[in-house]
Design an enzyme around this catalytic site. Structure first.
Site, PDB file in Angstrom:
ATOM      1  N   LYS A 193       0.887  -1.169   0.000  1.00  0.00           N
ATOM      2  CA  LYS A 193       0.000   0.000   0.000  1.00  0.00           C
ATOM      3  C   LYS A 193       0.925   1.219   0.000  1.00  0.00           C
ATOM      4  CE  LYS A 193      -1.832   3.092   2.002  1.00  0.00           C
ATOM      5  NZ  LYS A 193      -1.666   4.526   1.633  1.00  0.00           N
ATOM      6  N   SER A 246       5.338   7.725   9.870  1.00  0.00           N
ATOM      7  CA  SER A 246       5.511   8.635  11.006  1.00  0.00           C
ATOM      8  C   SER A 246       5.169   7.945  12.326  1.00  0.00           C
ATOM      9  CB  SER A 246       4.617   9.858  10.817  1.00  0.00           C
ATOM     10  OG  SER A 246       3.275   9.436  10.808  1.00  0.00           O
ATOM     11  N   THR A 249       1.178   7.765  13.068  1.00  0.00           N
ATOM     12  CA  THR A 249       0.503   6.744  12.251  1.00  0.00           C
ATOM     13  C   THR A 249       0.990   5.362  12.663  1.00  0.00           C
ATOM     14  OG1 THR A 249       0.461   8.327  10.438  1.00  0.00           O
ATOM     15  CG2 THR A 249      -0.105   6.082   9.887  1.00  0.00           C
ATOM     16  N   GLU A 268       8.700   0.818  11.439  1.00  0.00           N
ATOM     17  CA  GLU A 268       9.908   1.640  11.210  1.00  0.00           C
ATOM     18  C   GLU A 268       9.433   3.080  11.186  1.00  0.00           C
ATOM     19  OE1 GLU A 268      12.914   0.666  11.086  1.00  0.00           O
ATOM     20  OE2 GLU A 268      12.703  -1.488  10.826  1.00  0.00           O
ATOM     21  N   CYS A 302      14.190   9.427   6.925  1.00  0.00           N
ATOM     22  CA  CYS A 302      13.864   9.125   8.325  1.00  0.00           C
ATOM     23  C   CYS A 302      15.101   9.177   9.211  1.00  0.00           C
ATOM     24  CB  CYS A 302      13.219   7.760   8.421  1.00  0.00           C
ATOM     25  SG  CYS A 302      14.228   6.480   7.684  1.00  0.00           S
ATOM     26  N   GLU A 399       9.946  16.330  14.917  1.00  0.00           N
ATOM     27  CA  GLU A 399      10.496  16.011  13.587  1.00  0.00           C
ATOM     28  C   GLU A 399       9.883  16.945  12.538  1.00  0.00           C
ATOM     29  OE1 GLU A 399       9.015  12.480  11.546  1.00  0.00           O
ATOM     30  OE2 GLU A 399      11.058  11.928  11.023  1.00  0.00           O
TER      31      GLU A 399
HETATM   32  P1  NDP Z   1       2.639   8.586   7.328  1.00  0.00           P
HETATM   33  O1  NDP Z   1       2.793   7.940   8.637  1.00  0.00           O
HETATM   34  O2  NDP Z   1       1.745   9.737   7.196  1.00  0.00           O
HETATM   35  O3  NDP Z   1       2.139   7.520   6.242  1.00  0.00           O
HETATM   36  C1  NDP Z   1       2.833   6.322   5.998  1.00  0.00           C
HETATM   37  C2  NDP Z   1       1.911   5.362   5.262  1.00  0.00           C
HETATM   38  O4  NDP Z   1       0.841   4.971   6.118  1.00  0.00           O
HETATM   39  C3  NDP Z   1       1.253   5.954   4.020  1.00  0.00           C
HETATM   40  O5  NDP Z   1       1.145   4.960   3.022  1.00  0.00           O
HETATM   41  C4  NDP Z   1      -0.118   6.335   4.550  1.00  0.00           C
HETATM   42  O6  NDP Z   1      -1.073   6.454   3.548  1.00  0.00           O
HETATM   43  C5  NDP Z   1      -0.409   5.157   5.471  1.00  0.00           C
HETATM   44  N1  NDP Z   1      -1.409   5.375   6.503  1.00  0.00           N
HETATM   45  C6  NDP Z   1      -1.880   6.543   6.997  1.00  0.00           C
HETATM   46  N2  NDP Z   1      -2.794   6.311   7.977  1.00  0.00           N
HETATM   47  C7  NDP Z   1      -2.886   4.964   8.114  1.00  0.00           C
HETATM   48  C8  NDP Z   1      -3.655   4.093   8.967  1.00  0.00           C
HETATM   49  N3  NDP Z   1      -4.483   4.557   9.895  1.00  0.00           N
HETATM   50  N4  NDP Z   1      -3.498   2.760   8.833  1.00  0.00           N
HETATM   51  C9  NDP Z   1      -2.641   2.254   7.910  1.00  0.00           C
HETATM   52  N5  NDP Z   1      -1.912   3.018   7.075  1.00  0.00           N
HETATM   53  C10 NDP Z   1      -2.014   4.365   7.176  1.00  0.00           C
HETATM   54  O7  NDP Z   1       4.125   8.945   6.864  1.00  0.00           O
HETATM   55  P2  NDP Z   1       4.575   9.798   5.612  1.00  0.00           P
HETATM   56  O8  NDP Z   1       4.145   9.125   4.358  1.00  0.00           O
HETATM   57  O9  NDP Z   1       4.186  11.207   5.864  1.00  0.00           O
HETATM   58  O10 NDP Z   1       6.178   9.639   5.690  1.00  0.00           O
HETATM   59  C11 NDP Z   1       6.982  10.436   6.490  1.00  0.00           C
HETATM   60  C12 NDP Z   1       7.276   9.769   7.826  1.00  0.00           C
HETATM   61  O11 NDP Z   1       7.830   8.484   7.616  1.00  0.00           O
HETATM   62  C13 NDP Z   1       8.314  10.527   8.642  1.00  0.00           C
HETATM   63  O12 NDP Z   1       7.878  10.623   9.974  1.00  0.00           O
HETATM   64  C14 NDP Z   1       9.553   9.661   8.581  1.00  0.00           C
HETATM   65  O13 NDP Z   1      10.393   9.800   9.669  1.00  0.00           O
HETATM   66  C15 NDP Z   1       8.964   8.288   8.479  1.00  0.00           C
HETATM   67  N6  NDP Z   1       9.896   7.356   7.858  1.00  0.00           N
HETATM   68  C16 NDP Z   1      10.518   6.388   8.614  1.00  0.00           C
HETATM   69  C17 NDP Z   1      11.462   5.528   8.068  1.00  0.00           C
HETATM   70  C18 NDP Z   1      12.125   4.437   8.861  1.00  0.00           C
HETATM   71  O14 NDP Z   1      12.638   3.489   8.260  1.00  0.00           O
HETATM   72  N7  NDP Z   1      12.166   4.491  10.168  1.00  0.00           N
HETATM   73  C19 NDP Z   1      11.855   5.645   6.656  1.00  0.00           C
HETATM   74  C20 NDP Z   1      11.129   6.677   5.941  1.00  0.00           C
HETATM   75  C21 NDP Z   1      10.183   7.497   6.537  1.00  0.00           C
HETATM   76  P3  NDP Z   1      -1.353   7.924   2.907  1.00  0.00           P
HETATM   77  O15 NDP Z   1      -0.040   8.510   2.488  1.00  0.00           O
HETATM   78  O16 NDP Z   1      -2.181   7.610   1.747  1.00  0.00           O
HETATM   79  O17 NDP Z   1      -2.011   8.716   3.991  1.00  0.00           O
END
Ligand code: NDP
Length: 495
Positions: A193, A246, A249, A268, A302, A399
């Site tokens: 997804k 994030s 989420t 992660e 991240c 962040e």
């Molecule tokens: P989000 O947490 O907003 O979204 C991540 C994914 O989760 C997206 O596909 C999103 O869909 C989906 N999502 C949102 N709500 C739900 C839910 N309730 N249930 C299941 N899935 C859901 O992160 P971002 O896309 O904004 O990415 C940035 C964040 O990711 C930063 O905080 C960064 O630090 C973190 N990150 C961590 C990494 C690691 O390895 N530790 C690596 C890269 C990023 P949709 O976009 O359609 O809302």
């Protein structure tokens, strides 16, 4: 300027309807809602992607259950071969995939080429090697024998089942590949997804995976907003979620997973990563380190550092040199392969960064450089350097996920360690010094999943990666992922 011309294959792919990759075919979702995919470099909509309905989520899960069965009949060596084939195909279609990725994310084309394609292929090849090396162990049971009977025991590592891989927008190809590869080598099927902002590249890669020899249903892609991710986690036919995103989420995903049916979950998540510079490091080396740690891909990594600690005696000259370097960065279109700094990935994120700039000013931080949205079409913000007043200022604690480096001076090494640990998060950190003995003494003190010394951000498939504290649960890469994608079965035999 060397402006990249879009390949005909990219233009053709953008024109086709997008929705899902279901059981070996690209199909348009009939859920009704169409989500725009916007190029953050100019604000233009480049495609629409259909959000999957509840019935379509059911169909995807059903396909993945069938895929799980058929993948179970494939030998580990054949699985490995499919991953090697896919890595070759990623490279063969490298420019097409890099252009698609840059259009949907605003990532500089050279970063798309090197990381989203080049590194993704490297990770695939690394994981491919694991397919033939997943083993259990033999155990001599400890219980006594009462009547002369004997016992032996062994363990099996069995695939967990249908994995849901939920991917963020910052490295939408490479992170999706991490999840696909982990699932496939352990014998799982996987549903990706992607983020609603960046769904295109993985839809194209799923097509390539069929050419690589993957049976239908082993890799499906389903698009839509977070509600689709939640529907997949809650679905009775899925067994595990591997989530990257994030912290808020991630906590919601973890809670859904536990409430639904004790769905296995690895998380992660983000953080507020620190970089600490000891005074023996030259200013020049420190400045290069700060740019590597904080500004690559506009800080949308991240593992990037956002909190920077510099010895009080060095902070003024270091900030002067950093600003001089940042002024030379060429800000421009991500499709211009001489650009060094591009847009952030979406308008929402640009607004979030504008909010952080305002908050920093409201708290009387010193904006040393930048601190503004750039007045041009697209989602550009200035590379920004901020001097905070205290460790509790918002920019030292939350962040931003942007090109924002916030600094605080320290006086001695004990204070440095305590400042670096002063966060609820613990994904990564870096320590910069020429004194390796000192570094080795400080390494055990710093509370993170990954600690770099004299480097920052480089991820290697052989080195496990994941967070401590509120930055997540579980590890990717190395051999560590195997535990998270398999169930341990114990077998005991009396004879
Ligand atoms: P989000 O947490 O907003 O979204 C991540 C994914 O989760 C997206 O596909 C999103 O869909 C989906 N999502 C949102 N709500 C739900 C839910 N309730 N249930 C299941 N899935 C859901 O992160 P971002 O896309 O904004 O990415 C940035 C964040 O990711 C930063 O905080 C960064 O630090 C973190 N990150 C961590 C990494 C690691 O390895 N530790 C690596 C890269 C990023 P949709 O976009 O359609 O809302």
């Amino acid at each position: 300027m060397a402006y990249v011309s879009l390949l005909p294959s990219v233009q053709a792919f953008l024109r086709q309807p997008h929705g899902m990759f279901l059981h070996g075919c690209s199909v348009s979702a009939k859920g009704g809602k169409l989500l725009p995919v916007v190029n953050p470099a100019d604000g233009q909509t480049i495609a629409h992607v259909g959000q999957a309905s509840g019935a379509e989520v059911d169909a995807v899960v059903e396909s993945s259950r069938q895929g799980f069965k058929s993948w179970g009949l494939v030998t580990p060596a054949q699985r490995s071969a499919v991953l090697f084939n896919l890595a070759d195909l990623l490279e063969a279609h490298g420019e097409e995939l890099a252009q698609l990725e840059t259009l949907q994310s605003g990532k500089l084309i050279n970063i798309s080429r090197a990381f989203e394609v080049g590194q993704a292929a490297n990770f695939l090849r690394y994981y491919a090697g694991w397919a033939t090396k997943i083993t259990g162990e033999t155990i001599t049971p400890s219980i006594p024998s009462f009547n002369g009977e004997r016992y032996t025991a062994f363990t099996l590592r069995e695939p967990v089942g249908v994995v849901v891989g939920i991917v963020p927008w910052n490295f939408s190809t490479m992170i999706a590949i991490w999840k696909v590869a982990s699932a496939l080598v352990t014998g799982c099927s996987v549903i990706i997804k992607p983020s609603e902002f960046t769904p295109l590249t993985i839809l194209r890669i799923a097509e390539l995976a069929m050419d690589a020899g993957l049976p239908p249903g082993v890799l499906n892609v389903v698009c839509g907003d977070g509600s689709v991710g939640k529907a997949l986690i809650d679905h009775p036919g899925t067994n595990k979620v591997s989530f990257t995103g994030s912290v808020p989420t991630g906590i919601a995903v973890g809670a859904s997973a536990m409430q639904a049916k004790l769905t296995r979950a690895t998380l992660e998540l983000g953080g507020k990563n620190a970089a600490g510079f000891l005074p023996d490091v030259s200013l020049e080396k420190a400045v290069s380190g700060i740019i590597e740690a904080g500004f690559l891909h506009s800080g949308q990594i991240c593992a990037a550092a956002e909190r920077f600690y510099v010895h009080r005696s060095q902070i003024d000259p270091l900030l002067d040199q950093l600003v001089t370097r940042l002024k030379t960065l060429k800000i421009g279109s991500p499709l211009d392969d001489t650009s060094e700094f591009g847009p952030v990935t979406n308008a929402q994120h640009q607004q979030k960064l504008a909010h952080y700039f305002a908050q920093s000013r409201a708290q009387n931080n010193t904006i040393v450089y930048g601190g503004n949205v750039i007045d041009r079409p697209g989602c550009y913000v200035e590379p920004t350097v901020i001097l905070a007043n205290s460790a509790s200022d918002t920019l030292m604690t939350e962040e931003t996920f942007g090109p924002v480096a916030t600094f605080l001076p320290y006086d001695d090494e004990d204070e440095l360690v305590s400042l670096m640990n002063d966060s609820p998060y613990g994904l990564s950190a870096s320590l910069w010094t020429n004194d390796l003995a000192k570094a080795l003494r400080m390494i055990p003190e710093i509370q993170v999943g990954t600690l770099w010394v004299n480097m920052h951000t480089l991820l290697d498939p052989a080195v496990p990666f994941g967070g401590v504290k509120s930055s997540g649960m579980g590890r990717e890469f190395g051999g560590a992922f195997i535990e998270d994608f398999t169930e341990l079965k114990s077998v005991m035999i009396r004879y």
